[in-house]
Design a protein around this motif. Structure first.
Motif, mmCIF file in Angstrom:
data_model
loop_
_atom_site.group_PDB
_atom_site.id
_atom_site.type_symbol
_atom_site.label_atom_id
_atom_site.label_comp_id
_atom_site.label_asym_id
_atom_site.label_seq_id
_atom_site.Cartn_x
_atom_site.Cartn_y
_atom_site.Cartn_z
ATOM 1 N N TYR A 50 0.813 -1.325 -0.100
ATOM 2 C CA TYR A 50 0.004 -0.134 -0.103
ATOM 3 C C TYR A 50 0.942 1.212 -0.012
ATOM 4 C CZ TYR A 50 1.367 0.462 4.804
ATOM 5 O OH TYR A 50 2.057 0.518 5.984
ATOM 6 N N GLN A 54 -3.016 5.584 2.696
ATOM 7 C CA GLN A 54 -3.969 4.482 2.464
ATOM 8 C C GLN A 54 -3.765 3.483 3.969
ATOM 9 O OE1 GLN A 54 -2.527 2.236 -0.963
ATOM 10 N NE2 GLN A 54 -4.102 3.232 -2.444
ATOM 11 N N LEU A 57 -3.326 -2.698 2.953
ATOM 12 C CA LEU A 57 -3.730 -3.138 1.796
ATOM 13 C C LEU A 57 -3.296 -4.727 1.820
ATOM 14 C CD1 LEU A 57 -4.267 -0.768 -1.334
ATOM 15 C CD2 LEU A 57 -5.916 -1.323 0.739
ATOM 16 N N TRP A 113 6.243 2.852 -1.708
ATOM 17 C CA TRP A 113 5.432 2.352 -0.905
ATOM 18 C C TRP A 113 6.051 1.995 0.465
ATOM 19 C CZ3 TRP A 113 7.956 -0.901 -4.171
ATOM 20 C CH2 TRP A 113 8.365 -2.008 -3.797
#
Length: 212
Positions: A50, A54, A57, A113
């Motif tokens: 992710y 965010q 995930l 990320w």
């Protein structure tokens, strides 16, 4: 219609066959990067991916990109690099530095990320002996390539690699494969297919085959 699972604190992951087909393999959202949750996820073939801000995930794509150690492909140019002895290798000498190098933006825009939360979480896994890094230094002693991931059972779950000099990340992977062969490891999880790893012998298998 498929539904995405929202992970509450302490909740377990849903069965992997519940993962979305679009985007491929997205299984759940939320939760944290605690050591128990991360270990539970990886043991089931699930990994976090992710970008802040965010929520976390969780993914389990189908098909799954893997590299069987005995199928490593070394090109002629890479073989020449290995013969030259241009690089020095180390293992678990500077795990956090490797992670931070992997987090740096790349030409293709990837790499960003890996945030501070992930560095801290995988650092704890490293302290526990679950996460490992391979470092590649040039003749001047500068860190120019490497990779990191988790070793659980007989599977190495590759997370990311970086290269600041030609072939440096490939040399790191070759070193990893030799280490894993000696340890009797069955495969390296490459997660998502890409041409770079395919050139080194990675291929896709069905998620069910990966899980078993």
């Amino acid at each position: 219609m498929q539904h995405l699972t929202l992970l509450e604190e302490g909740a377990d992951f849903p069965p992997t066959h519940c993962a979305l087909e679009e985007p491929n393999g997205l299984l759940a959202i939320g939760g944290d990067l605690s050591v128990p949750r991360l270990l539970s996820a990886y043991r089931r073939g699930i990994f976090p991916w992710y970008e802040a801000p965010q929520p976390v995930l969780w993914w389990t794509p189908n098909p799954r990109s893997v590299l069987f150690p005995e199928e490593l492909h070394i090109s002629r140019s890479l073989a020449r690099t290995l013969r030259k002895g241009t690089f020095r290798l180390a293992v678990d000498m500077c795990f956090e530095r490797v992670m931070r190098a992997c987090a740096q933006p790349r030409r293709d825009g990837g790499g960003t990320w890996i945030d501070e939360e992930m560095v801290a979480a995988y650092g704890k896994l490293h302290e526990l002996g679950c996460a490992h890094s391979v470092e590649v230094m040039n003749r001047n002693g500068a860190l120019v390539g490497g990779l990191y991931g988790l070793a659980l059972g007989k599977v190495f779950f590759g997370e990311s690699m970086f290269s600041r000099e030609t072939d440096a990340s490939k040399v790191a992977l070759v070193a990893l494969v030799h280490i894993l062969r000696r340890g009797g490891f069955r495969l390296i999880d490459c997660q998502v297919e890409n041409t770079h790893l395919n050139s080194l012998g990675a291929r896709c298998i069905d998620r069910l085959d990966f899980e078993h």
